[in-house]
Write a protein that holds these residues in place. Structure first.
Motif, PDB file in Angstrom:
ATOM      1  N   PRO A  14       0.809  -1.221   0.000  1.00  0.00           N
ATOM      2  CA  PRO A  14       0.000   0.000   0.000  1.00  0.00           C
ATOM      3  C   PRO A  14       0.844   1.274   0.000  1.00  0.00           C
ATOM      4  O   PRO A  14       2.009   1.262   0.392  1.00  0.00           O
ATOM      5  CB  PRO A  14      -0.793  -0.104   1.307  1.00  0.00           C
ATOM      6  N   ASP A  15       0.220   2.322  -0.436  1.00  0.00           N
ATOM      7  CA  ASP A  15       0.842   3.639  -0.383  1.00  0.00           C
ATOM      8  C   ASP A  15       0.945   4.067   1.080  1.00  0.00           C
ATOM      9  O   ASP A  15       0.076   3.756   1.892  1.00  0.00           O
ATOM     10  CB  ASP A  15      -0.026   4.632  -1.166  1.00  0.00           C
ATOM     11  N   GLN A  16       1.992   4.780   1.399  1.00  0.00           N
ATOM     12  CA  GLN A  16       2.241   5.286   2.759  1.00  0.00           C
ATOM     13  C   GLN A  16       1.023   6.032   3.314  1.00  0.00           C
ATOM     14  O   GLN A  16       0.751   5.971   4.509  1.00  0.00           O
ATOM     15  CB  GLN A  16       3.468   6.200   2.726  1.00  0.00           C
ATOM     16  N   LYS A  17       0.279   6.700   2.446  1.00  0.00           N
ATOM     17  CA  LYS A  17      -0.866   7.503   2.900  1.00  0.00           C
ATOM     18  C   LYS A  17      -1.983   6.654   3.514  1.00  0.00           C
ATOM     19  O   LYS A  17      -2.832   7.170   4.218  1.00  0.00           O
ATOM     20  CB  LYS A  17      -1.413   8.351   1.757  1.00  0.00           C
ATOM     21  N   HIS A  18      -1.958   5.337   3.269  1.00  0.00           N
ATOM     22  CA  HIS A  18      -2.998   4.454   3.810  1.00  0.00           C
ATOM     23  C   HIS A  18      -2.597   3.785   5.124  1.00  0.00           C
ATOM     24  O   HIS A  18      -3.382   3.041   5.700  1.00  0.00           O
ATOM     25  CB  HIS A  18      -3.355   3.372   2.789  1.00  0.00           C
ATOM     26  N   CYS A  19      -1.391   4.051   5.584  1.00  0.00           N
ATOM     27  CA  CYS A  19      -0.877   3.344   6.768  1.00  0.00           C
ATOM     28  C   CYS A  19      -1.747   3.518   8.005  1.00  0.00           C
ATOM     29  O   CYS A  19      -1.993   2.550   8.722  1.00  0.00           O
ATOM     30  CB  CYS A  19       0.552   3.775   7.075  1.00  0.00           C
ATOM     31  N   GLU A  20      -2.186   4.717   8.258  1.00  0.00           N
ATOM     32  CA  GLU A  20      -2.965   4.923   9.488  1.00  0.00           C
ATOM     33  C   GLU A  20      -4.271   4.138   9.452  1.00  0.00           C
ATOM     34  O   GLU A  20      -4.678   3.559  10.455  1.00  0.00           O
ATOM     35  CB  GLU A  20      -3.226   6.409   9.743  1.00  0.00           C
ATOM     36  N   ARG A  21      -4.907   4.066   8.297  1.00  0.00           N
ATOM     37  CA  ARG A  21      -6.147   3.289   8.170  1.00  0.00           C
ATOM     38  C   ARG A  21      -5.841   1.797   8.349  1.00  0.00           C
ATOM     39  O   ARG A  21      -6.603   1.073   9.010  1.00  0.00           O
ATOM     40  CB  ARG A  21      -6.804   3.550   6.808  1.00  0.00           C
ATOM     41  N   ARG A  27      -5.605  -2.863  14.514  1.00  0.00           N
ATOM     42  CA  ARG A  27      -5.967  -2.740  15.945  1.00  0.00           C
ATOM     43  C   ARG A  27      -7.348  -3.334  16.203  1.00  0.00           C
ATOM     44  O   ARG A  27      -7.561  -4.021  17.208  1.00  0.00           O
ATOM     45  CB  ARG A  27      -5.936  -1.283  16.377  1.00  0.00           C
ATOM     46  N   GLN A  28      -8.289  -3.075  15.302  1.00  0.00           N
ATOM     47  CA  GLN A  28      -9.642  -3.625  15.456  1.00  0.00           C
ATOM     48  C   GLN A  28      -9.614  -5.148  15.435  1.00  0.00           C
ATOM     49  O   GLN A  28     -10.296  -5.798  16.234  1.00  0.00           O
ATOM     50  CB  GLN A  28     -10.559  -3.103  14.353  1.00  0.00           C
ATOM     51  N   GLU A  29      -8.838  -5.714  14.520  1.00  0.00           N
ATOM     52  CA  GLU A  29      -8.728  -7.169  14.441  1.00  0.00           C
ATOM     53  C   GLU A  29      -8.091  -7.747  15.706  1.00  0.00           C
ATOM     54  O   GLU A  29      -8.512  -8.792  16.195  1.00  0.00           O
ATOM     55  CB  GLU A  29      -7.899  -7.585  13.219  1.00  0.00           C
ATOM     56  N   ILE A  30      -7.086  -7.071  16.219  1.00  0.00           N
ATOM     57  CA  ILE A  30      -6.410  -7.537  17.437  1.00  0.00           C
ATOM     58  C   ILE A  30      -7.363  -7.496  18.621  1.00  0.00           C
ATOM     59  O   ILE A  30      -7.407  -8.423  19.433  1.00  0.00           O
ATOM     60  CB  ILE A  30      -5.155  -6.684  17.730  1.00  0.00           C
ATOM     61  N   GLU A  31      -8.136  -6.444  18.712  1.00  0.00           N
ATOM     62  CA  GLU A  31      -9.012  -6.242  19.875  1.00  0.00           C
ATOM     63  C   GLU A  31     -10.317  -7.008  19.792  1.00  0.00           C
ATOM     64  O   GLU A  31     -11.013  -7.134  20.797  1.00  0.00           O
ATOM     65  CB  GLU A  31      -9.269  -4.743  20.057  1.00  0.00           C
ATOM     66  N   GLU A  32     -10.648  -7.536  18.629  1.00  0.00           N
ATOM     67  CA  GLU A  32     -11.879  -8.298  18.464  1.00  0.00           C
ATOM     68  C   GLU A  32     -11.711  -9.670  19.114  1.00  0.00           C
ATOM     69  O   GLU A  32     -10.977 -10.521  18.614  1.00  0.00           O
ATOM     70  CB  GLU A  32     -12.211  -8.461  16.976  1.00  0.00           C
ATOM     71  N   PRO A  33     -12.391  -9.881  20.275  1.00  0.00           N
ATOM     72  CA  PRO A  33     -12.182 -11.138  21.000  1.00  0.00           C
ATOM     73  C   PRO A  33     -12.637 -12.368  20.216  1.00  0.00           C
ATOM     74  O   PRO A  33     -12.089 -13.444  20.377  1.00  0.00           O
ATOM     75  CB  PRO A  33     -12.987 -10.965  22.284  1.00  0.00           C
ATOM     76  N   GLU A  34     -13.641 -12.206  19.378  1.00  0.00           N
ATOM     77  CA  GLU A  34     -14.139 -13.353  18.637  1.00  0.00           C
ATOM     78  C   GLU A  34     -13.632 -13.369  17.205  1.00  0.00           C
ATOM     79  O   GLU A  34     -14.060 -14.189  16.405  1.00  0.00           O
ATOM     80  CB  GLU A  34     -15.665 -13.368  18.690  1.00  0.00           C
ATOM     81  N   GLY A  35     -12.746 -12.452  16.887  1.00  0.00           N
ATOM     82  CA  GLY A  35     -12.187 -12.398  15.545  1.00  0.00           C
ATOM     83  C   GLY A  35     -11.310 -13.602  15.280  1.00  0.00           C
ATOM     84  O   GLY A  35     -10.289 -13.780  15.929  1.00  0.00           O
ATOM     85  N   GLU A  36     -11.721 -14.427  14.356  1.00  0.00           N
ATOM     86  CA  GLU A  36     -10.977 -15.639  14.069  1.00  0.00           C
ATOM     87  C   GLU A  36     -10.462 -15.654  12.639  1.00  0.00           C
ATOM     88  O   GLU A  36      -9.985 -16.664  12.169  1.00  0.00           O
ATOM     89  CB  GLU A  36     -11.854 -16.855  14.331  1.00  0.00           C
TER      90      GLU A  36
END
Length: 132
Positions: A14-21, A27-36
């Protein structure tokens, strides 16, 4: 969002400009307890690896340490998008237990997992895997 959508929007490199997204999505995937969906988690890590910002090693480490499955699923090399030496130096100067734990882990893996390490070769492998 699934891998197909992520690849369509950002690509493997990806382009550097998309890094924050991408960081936000990881972070959302990491914090999702049921994310498998480890495929999404891994692809987001690959994208940050491709960009190569040394600071992203900590977020990728969090993803790798999310659970036992992600520990195996996320390649150790993904922690070193900026390069092994630069990542080790960064972690050595970073305060906190997590940085020290990651530094120790990388040092243990160095003689086995980083022989002839080439970011370009790893990216080529991921591109082949995703057919891009």
């Amino acid at each position: 969002m699934n891998e197909v959508e992520l690849l369509k929007i950002y690509g493997v490199e990806p382009d550097q400009k998309h890094c924050e997204r991408i960081r936000q999505l990881l972070r959302q995937e990491i914090e999702e307890p049921e994310g498998e969906d480890n495929e999404v988690l891994k692809l987001l890590c690959i994208m940050l690896f491709a960009v190569g910002n040394v600071e992203d090693t900590e977020l990728i480490w969090r993803a790798k340490r999310k659970n036992q499955d992600t520990g195996s699923y996320i390649d150790v090399q993904l922690l070193c998008g900026a390069g092994l030496e630069e990542t080790l130096v960064y972690l050595e100067h970073k305060q906190g237990d997590h940085a020290h734990e990651e530094w120790l882990y990388l040092k243990q893996c160095e003689p086995y997992d980083f022989v002839d390490f080439s970011k370009d070769q790893w990216l080529a492998g991921y591109k082949a895997y995703y057919n891009v």
